[in-house]
Enzyme design. Structure first.
Site, mmCIF file in Angstrom:
data_model
loop_
_atom_site.group_PDB
_atom_site.id
_atom_site.type_symbol
_atom_site.label_atom_id
_atom_site.label_comp_id
_atom_site.label_asym_id
_atom_site.label_seq_id
_atom_site.Cartn_x
_atom_site.Cartn_y
_atom_site.Cartn_z
ATOM 1 N N LYS A 60 0.842 -1.206 0.000
ATOM 2 C CA LYS A 60 0.000 0.000 0.000
ATOM 3 C C LYS A 60 0.874 1.252 0.000
ATOM 4 C CE LYS A 60 -3.858 -2.379 2.083
ATOM 5 N NZ LYS A 60 -4.800 -2.621 3.173
ATOM 6 N N GLN B 259 -4.997 -1.708 9.314
ATOM 7 C CA GLN B 259 -4.867 -3.023 8.684
ATOM 8 C C GLN B 259 -5.488 -4.102 9.590
ATOM 9 O OE1 GLN B 259 -3.714 -3.439 5.592
ATOM 10 N NE2 GLN B 259 -4.071 -5.645 5.670
ATOM 11 N N ASP C 181 -11.442 2.542 3.698
ATOM 12 C CA ASP C 181 -11.740 1.100 3.645
ATOM 13 C C ASP C 181 -13.242 0.857 3.475
ATOM 14 O OD1 ASP C 181 -9.781 -0.888 3.719
ATOM 15 O OD2 ASP C 181 -9.357 -0.593 5.846
HETATM 16 N N1 LIG Z 1 -7.935 -2.646 6.574
HETATM 17 C C1 LIG Z 1 -7.960 -3.683 5.696
HETATM 18 N N2 LIG Z 1 -7.471 -4.874 6.070
HETATM 19 C C2 LIG Z 1 -7.523 -5.905 5.178
HETATM 20 C C3 LIG Z 1 -8.030 -5.728 3.874
HETATM 21 C C4 LIG Z 1 -8.540 -4.463 3.518
HETATM 22 O O1 LIG Z 1 -9.048 -4.223 2.391
HETATM 23 N N3 LIG Z 1 -8.481 -3.461 4.463
HETATM 24 N N4 LIG Z 1 -7.975 -6.750 2.933
HETATM 25 C C5 LIG Z 1 -7.177 -7.924 3.210
HETATM 26 C C6 LIG Z 1 -5.740 -7.841 2.817
HETATM 27 N N5 LIG Z 1 -5.388 -6.965 1.692
HETATM 28 C C7 LIG Z 1 -5.334 -5.635 1.906
HETATM 29 O O2 LIG Z 1 -5.234 -5.145 2.975
HETATM 30 C C8 LIG Z 1 -4.899 -7.487 0.455
HETATM 31 C C9 LIG Z 1 -4.960 -8.827 0.169
HETATM 32 C C10 LIG Z 1 -4.398 -9.336 -1.018
HETATM 33 C C11 LIG Z 1 -3.788 -8.490 -1.925
HETATM 34 C C12 LIG Z 1 -3.122 -8.998 -3.155
HETATM 35 O O3 LIG Z 1 -2.705 -8.224 -3.979
HETATM 36 N N6 LIG Z 1 -2.945 -10.304 -3.277
HETATM 37 C C13 LIG Z 1 -2.193 -10.863 -4.390
HETATM 38 C C14 LIG Z 1 -1.245 -11.932 -3.851
HETATM 39 C C15 LIG Z 1 -0.280 -11.402 -2.842
HETATM 40 C C16 LIG Z 1 0.568 -12.505 -2.224
HETATM 41 O O4 LIG Z 1 1.342 -13.109 -2.959
HETATM 42 O O5 LIG Z 1 0.437 -12.737 -1.005
HETATM 43 C C17 LIG Z 1 -3.116 -11.505 -5.419
HETATM 44 O O6 LIG Z 1 -4.204 -11.969 -5.014
HETATM 45 O O7 LIG Z 1 -2.744 -11.511 -6.569
HETATM 46 C C18 LIG Z 1 -3.752 -7.146 -1.644
HETATM 47 C C19 LIG Z 1 -4.283 -6.659 -0.475
HETATM 48 C C20 LIG Z 1 -7.209 -8.268 4.698
HETATM 49 N N7 LIG Z 1 -7.031 -7.123 5.528
#
Ligand SMILES: Nc1nc2c(c(=O)[nH]1)N[C@@H](CN(C=O)c1ccc(C(=O)N[C@@H](CCC(=O)O)C(=O)O)cc1)CN2
Length: 293
Positions: free
Chosen positions: A56, A100, A123
């Site tokens: 982020k 987060q 969020d």
């Molecule tokens: N306050 C928040 N906490 C969490 C959120 C959120 O939206 N707000 N969402 C999830 C985690 N998350 C962002 O925070 C998030 C999850 C996954 C990805 C992502 O790009 N995933 C990739 C793979 C990454 C890897 O290899 O691990 C993909 O799917 O291609 C981005 C953000 C929980 N907490």
């Protein structure tokens, strides 16, 4: 049988969106005399959360936004976290605040979310924003479901009249996803752990959104031929990342499918930037065309 479904490339779509946001961020900075600011708070050392927070920060900087990172120890008390949220609410350089998730057990997530100023809640988790979404008012929509909707509209155009099944009823994905699809005039079913004959329910759907948190749960013989399947799952199995959808069997039947990784995940961060840009425009009183993003 080989795969017939088109792959919905969320990573490429998210990169395009981020490039557009970077242009609009430069326009905003020229007009407002400052960059949009996002504060991200990480409590503890959960390795996955640390990766997401780093991504982020990098995305913010690449878009030309100011990123304020706050890393607190795992034993931070609820009172201490509430105090930080209060400080960020009052800081004019901060347009968006994101805590987060998940948080350590001694902290009540709902209490923290409720303390964030709804107009800085990029969020979209605050009950005021959930209410705005449910009643059709302008507010912040959670990043993952809004990202899913953008991918669906890009693939299908109008969603009006389509049957959609959302598997999972979390406040963060399932419920807002159902609200967004309802707003697009889909006929929406929210399925969950108590749903009877889930495969039969899913088989009716033109659109399937799987957000249940169980690796490879949705199978190919649950899918209506040609359906569009959005996989929100992020499950680590034997060190590998897999979704809630059994990709190999579903890709033989679906018309289009998001992969994991590279599907919905990258959209979450791109939409976070989008929400932060919108927040900055509102806070600074600078107009943003409704169809700009
Ligand atoms: N306050 C928040 N906490 C969490 C959120 C959120 O939206 N707000 N969402 C999830 C985690 N998350 C962002 O925070 C998030 C999850 C996954 C990805 C992502 O790009 N995933 C990739 C793979 C990454 C890897 O290899 O691990 C993909 O799917 O291609 C981005 C953000 C929980 N907490």
């Amino acid at each position: 049988m080989t795969s017939t479904a088109s792959i919905i490339d969320g990573k490429a779509f998210a990169l395009g969106l981020r490039a557009r946001i970077a242009e609009l961020t430069a326009d905003f900075a020229a007009e407002a005399g400052r960059a949009p600011g996002l504060a991200v708070v990480l409590v503890g050392e959960d390795p996955a959360s640390a990766v997401y927070v780093r991504s982020k920060h990098k995305a913010c900087v690449e878009a030309g936004m100011a990123s304020f990172e706050h890393r607190l120890p795992a034993d931070t008390s609820q009172v201490e976290l509430l105090a930080l949220v209060g400080t960020l609410n009052a800081d004019d350089a901060v347009d968006g605040i994101l805590v987060q998730l998940p948080l350590p057990a001694q902290i009540d997530e709902n209490r923290i979310i409720a303390a964030i100023d709804p107009d800085k809640d990029v969020d979209g988790f605050h009950p005021v924003n959930a209410g705005r979404l449910a009643t059709g008012l302008d507010g912040f929509v959670p990043c993952t479901p809004l990202g899913c909707l953008m991918l669906l509209k890009n693939r299908l155009g109008s969603l009006s009249g389509l049957d959609a099944v959302v598997i999972g009823r979390s406040n963060i994905v399932g419920k807002p996803m159902a609200a967004l699809l309802t707003k697009e005039s889909c006929t929406v079913t929210v399925a969950h752990s108590r749903t009877r004959d889930l495969p039969a329910v899913v088989r009716r759907a033109d659109i399937v959104v799987a957000a249940v948190g169980r690796a490879d749960m949705v199978k190919g013989d649950w899918i209506k031929p040609g359906a569009t399947v959005i996989d929100v799952g992020i499950n680590r199995v034997d060190g590998k990342l897999v979704g809630d959808v059994d990709f190999a069997s579903v890709a033989r039947v679906a018309g289009a499918i998001t992969p994991v990784p590279g599907g919905v995940g990258p959209m979450t961060i791109a939409v976070l930037l989008r929400n932060t840009l919108v927040a900055a425009h509102r806070n600074a009183g600078v107009a943003l065309a409704p169809d700009a993003i």
